[in-house]
Design an enzyme around this catalytic site. Structure first.
Site, short mmCIF file in Angstrom:
data_model
loop_
_atom_site.label_atom_id
_atom_site.label_comp_id
_atom_site.label_asym_id
_atom_site.label_seq_id
_atom_site.Cartn_x
_atom_site.Cartn_y
_atom_site.Cartn_z
N GLY A 277 12.85 6.87 -15.32
CA GLY A 277 11.83 5.82 -15.52
C GLY A 277 10.76 6.35 -16.45
NE ARG A 278 6.61 10.53 -14.07
CZ ARG A 278 5.62 10.05 -13.31
NH1 ARG A 278 4.47 9.75 -13.84
NH2 ARG A 278 5.79 9.89 -12.00
CB CYS A 346 -18.04 -0.92 -6.48
SG CYS A 346 -18.57 -2.30 -7.45
C1 LIG Z 1 11.07 6.37 -8.78
C2 LIG Z 1 12.52 6.56 -8.80
C3 LIG Z 1 13.18 6.82 -10.01
C4 LIG Z 1 12.46 7.03 -11.32
O1 LIG Z 1 11.67 8.16 -11.29
P1 LIG Z 1 11.02 8.73 -12.65
O2 LIG Z 1 10.24 9.89 -12.22
O3 LIG Z 1 10.18 7.64 -13.21
O4 LIG Z 1 12.16 9.08 -13.56
C5 LIG Z 1 14.56 6.91 -9.98
N1 LIG Z 1 15.26 6.76 -8.83
C6 LIG Z 1 14.65 6.51 -7.65
C7 LIG Z 1 15.47 6.36 -6.43
C8 LIG Z 1 13.27 6.41 -7.60
O5 LIG Z 1 12.67 6.19 -6.42
#
Ligand SMILES: *Cc1c(COP(=O)(O)O)cnc(C)c1O
Length: 422
Positions: A277-278, A346
């Site tokens: 993801g990241r 705040c």
């Molecule tokens: C959050 C998550 C990802 C993605 O993680 P990244 O650090 O953004 O690559 C992939 N698989 C599962 C099961 C997750 O919970």
């Protein structure tokens, strides 16, 4: 590498100067670079070259439909954790078989939706969930393709809130118990065992935790095959970290991660699934804000900007560090002085950075928070009745608003006051 750089003294997203977007959309806003998203996807995919593979983007990192579409066009699969994310993946044309459905708390309704969509793999996290999924699948007259998420008990050496592979974490089945759980799964007529799944955490900046976890998974696959099970997929999760701090944080390169994958599970002949993801979205997005005030405090100065913790919660939630840069390029000799960069909410937690050395900025100046493409807009809220921050996608010299800023009337329109309060 990303496509945000200064050209002619202005920070640009690809070929678009950020002040042009600010003039059209207002601040704050998120901006994503299509070329950067594509590049990151390809780097990950190529790191696994030679393996039968499926790179599933973790939708939770950045679920905007346009971002998902940009990745789906390249053949990306999607890792989803809710019916909402499943619908997003389907809406941008990702075929069901390229979707992996993860998460510790899938409801029966979500299971049914995912079975109807023909998802390629459910990552099941408990025996209770296995029994529920079996029942839902049998009612629908289908079999659910399942990988059991195992907890390998390794320390991902990351922030406690995003570590998921230690024995005390809520995720998965303890790896020692896995053979028994698989035996049970194999006996259920609504379940088709297809693979093994692991995900040890997020923003991981060393290869050793991956190596340990994947080696344990490989051992488990061999045990399960010896028990007569067909294991054709190995899902290694996501979690590869990205540099948030320019120059002094160097997470592993996807290429080296790929070498670890090959070394540990490459010989199994299984389809390798990864769920980044990241890595794909993080450095493909910026949050751009304007300075509202420069305020002198007791012994420290504050830069109060129009973005806040509701727009980008990572600093408050994970003590995260984001590089903050002026949109107008400072001269090489511009003096820098430490300031606290804060939002208008705040809460003292609404602090993006403390004592950050920055050139002098005045009200109206634009600043960009780098590495904000993952877990930025996706985690934004309307706290303090602040409108959800809009999102913009750039490709070359064009940009489009891909989520507009809601009006105040829209924000209130989902609520109603009951008659008895008249
Ligand atoms: C959050 C998550 C990802 C993605 O993680 P990244 O650090 O953004 O690559 C992939 N698989 C599962 C099961 C997750 O919970």
């Amino acid at each position: 590498m990303d496509h945000f750089a200064y050209h002619a003294g202005l920070l640009c997203a690809e070929d678009v100067p950020l002040p042009d977007i600010a003039a059209s959309v207002g601040t704050p806003f998120y901006v994503y670079s299509t070329a950067t998203l594509e590049r990151h996807f390809r780097v990950m995919d190529e790191a696994l070259a030679g393996l039968d593979r499926l790179v599933c983007f973790a939708v939770k990192a950045c679920g905007n439909l346009a971002v998902l579409r940009a990745l789906a066009r390249l053949g990306a699969g999607m890792d989803v954790v809710s019916e909402g994310e499943l619908r997003r993946a389907l809406a941008v044309g990702v075929p069901g078989e390229r979707i992996v459905f993860a998460g510790v708390g899938k409801t029966r309704a979500e299971m049914a939706a995912a079975l109807s969509a023909g998802v390629g793999q459910f990552n099941v996290e408990s025996e209770q969930e296995l029994v529920a999924l079996d029942a839902v699948a049998r009612e629908m007259g289908v079999r659910a393709p399942v990988a059991i998420r195992v907890n390998p008990d390794v320390d991902a050496l990351t922030h406690a809130k995003i570590s998921t592979g230690k024995a005390e974490d809520k995720f998965g089945v303890p790896i020692a118990r896995a053979p028994a759980v698989y035996a049970r799964a194999a006996a259920l007529s609504g379940i088709e065992v297809v693979g093994v799944d692991v995900h040890i955490g997020s923003q991981i900046t060393a290869l050793e935790p991956f190596e340990q976890a994947f080696a344990k998974v490989a051992g488990l696959v061999e045990t399960l095959r010896a028990d007569g099970l067909t294991i054709r997929r190995v899902d290694l999760g996501g979690g590869l970290g990205i540099p948030y701090v320019r120059s002094n944080e160097a997470p592993p390169l996807p290429f080296d991660y790929g070498a670890v994958v090959r070394r540990t599970v490459g010989a199994l002949g299984a389809t390798v699934v990864v769920e980044p993801g990241r890595l794909i979205a993080g450095n493909a997005g910026l949050l751009v804000a304007a300075v509202i005030y420069r305020k002198q405090g007791e012994g420290r100065d504050f830069l109060i900007v129009d973005a806040a913790m509701n727009d980008l919660i990572r600093p408050a939630m994970y003590d995260a560090w984001h590089d903050i840069v002026p949109v107008v390029e400072p001269g090489p000799d511009a003096p820098v002085a430490p300031v606290d960069v804060v939002g208008p909410v705040c809460e003292t937690g609404d602090t993006f950075a403390r004592a950050r050395p920055l050139p002098r900025l005045e009200a109206g100046d634009l600043v960009a928070f780098r590495s904000a493409g993952a877990y930025g807009a996706a985690m934004a809220s309307e706290y303090n009745a602040r409108p959800l921050v809009p999102e913009v996608l750039v490709a070359g010299s064009r940009f489009d608003v891909v989520r507009r800023r809601p009006t105040y009337d829209e924000m209130m329109s989902r609520e109603r006051i009951p008659d008895w309060l008249d």
